[in-house]
Motif scaffolding. Sequence first.
Motif, PDB file in Angstrom:
ATOM      1  N   UNK A  52       0.848  -1.200   0.000  1.00  0.00           N
ATOM      2  CA  UNK A  52       0.000   0.000   0.000  1.00  0.00           C
ATOM      3  C   UNK A  52       0.875   1.238   0.000  1.00  0.00           C
ATOM      4  N   UNK A  53       0.558   2.189  -0.874  1.00  0.00           N
ATOM      5  CA  UNK A  53       1.347   3.418  -0.979  1.00  0.00           C
ATOM      6  C   UNK A  53       0.492   4.665  -0.821  1.00  0.00           C
ATOM      7  N   UNK A  54      -0.761   4.493  -0.394  1.00  0.00           N
ATOM      8  CA  UNK A  54      -1.677   5.623  -0.290  1.00  0.00           C
ATOM      9  C   UNK A  54      -1.503   6.426   0.988  1.00  0.00           C
ATOM     10  N   UNK A  55      -2.516   7.273   1.278  1.00  0.00           N
ATOM     11  CA  UNK A  55      -2.391   8.215   2.391  1.00  0.00           C
ATOM     12  C   UNK A  55      -3.445   8.036   3.473  1.00  0.00           C
ATOM     13  N   UNK A  56      -4.079   6.859   3.550  1.00  0.00           N
ATOM     14  CA  UNK A  56      -4.978   6.621   4.672  1.00  0.00           C
ATOM     15  C   UNK A  56      -4.177   6.644   5.969  1.00  0.00           C
ATOM     16  N   UNK A  64       4.468   2.939   2.024  1.00  0.00           N
ATOM     17  CA  UNK A  64       5.821   3.329   1.625  1.00  0.00           C
ATOM     18  C   UNK A  64       5.992   3.170   0.130  1.00  0.00           C
ATOM     19  N   UNK A  65       6.540   4.199  -0.494  1.00  0.00           N
ATOM     20  CA  UNK A  65       6.847   4.105  -1.918  1.00  0.00           C
ATOM     21  C   UNK A  65       7.959   3.099  -2.175  1.00  0.00           C
ATOM     22  N   UNK A  66       8.740   2.772  -1.132  1.00  0.00           N
ATOM     23  CA  UNK A  66       9.815   1.806  -1.276  1.00  0.00           C
ATOM     24  C   UNK A  66       9.353   0.367  -1.280  1.00  0.00           C
ATOM     25  N   UNK A  67       8.070   0.143  -0.992  1.00  0.00           N
ATOM     26  CA  UNK A  67       7.475  -1.202  -1.026  1.00  0.00           C
ATOM     27  C   UNK A  67       8.279  -2.176  -0.164  1.00  0.00           C
ATOM     28  N   UNK A  68       8.437  -1.842   1.077  1.00  0.00           N
ATOM     29  CA  UNK A  68       9.244  -2.655   1.985  1.00  0.00           C
ATOM     30  C   UNK A  68       8.412  -3.619   2.825  1.00  0.00           C
ATOM     31  N   UNK A  69       7.198  -3.208   3.186  1.00  0.00           N
ATOM     32  CA  UNK A  69       6.372  -4.016   4.085  1.00  0.00           C
ATOM     33  C   UNK A  69       5.025  -4.294   3.438  1.00  0.00           C
ATOM     34  N   UNK A 142      -0.682  -7.166   7.919  1.00  0.00           N
ATOM     35  CA  UNK A 142      -1.891  -6.730   8.607  1.00  0.00           C
ATOM     36  C   UNK A 142      -3.138  -7.449   8.106  1.00  0.00           C
ATOM     37  N   UNK A 143      -3.343  -7.482   6.798  1.00  0.00           N
ATOM     38  CA  UNK A 143      -4.579  -8.062   6.265  1.00  0.00           C
ATOM     39  C   UNK A 143      -4.615  -9.579   6.423  1.00  0.00           C
TER      40      UNK A 143
END
Length: 219
Positions: A52-56, A64-69, A142-143
């Motif tokens: 997820x890279x959004x702003x919720x 994270x834009x780095x797509x780490x987690x 998380x999901x």
Amino acid sequence: MLEGWFVREEEYNPLDYKNLTRNVVEELMRRDPTTLPPIRQFLGAGVYALFYTGDLEFYAPIASAGLETPIYVGKAVPAGARKGTTGKQLARSLFQRLTEHGRSIDAAVHLNPGDFSCRYLVVTPLWITMAERFLIEHYQPLWNVRMDGFGNHPPGSGRPAGEVSWWDALHPGRDWARRLQPTRSREQAIERVREFFRLRETQPEAIARMVQHTLDMGW
């Protein structure tokens, strides 16, 4: 007498559980991220991770834009695998699963498909289920661990409607989920997300128990 002069080195066993876990995680994370679903169709079954890279606000700890987690990991086994069969009709199972996830996110009121990326790894069928387990244990997504329901399919016709999942309470919108009993509110679901991230920082052993429970339930 000579034994005291030598240092005993730990043997590397490529089939050791922790080494297998590390290999799967590293190989998946080496893959280039793609949109959800991927634009290019492909063949094969395997495992994947969604990011997820959004702003919720309540997803900020993992956005994270780095797509780490990853927020979710999963698998797609060849259809018919439970019967011990394979065939050409099974070949697009991983792509089809990612496409299903894209539809679920697109249907959700509070989510934007453009805020998600994925990595996927085509895996020899024998190793798919274990590879998914490695990813859940390593990332504790998380999901998977706390907001169950994202990967659910519509209940079959004639089956009684169950209660709404935590995921659908948090992100309503799927048509079939509207028929489920609304026993959970969005406010409760948001608090559940926040509690998860608090526990991850303060009580990692509690998260480890949640992960084990998820795996014990036959994720």
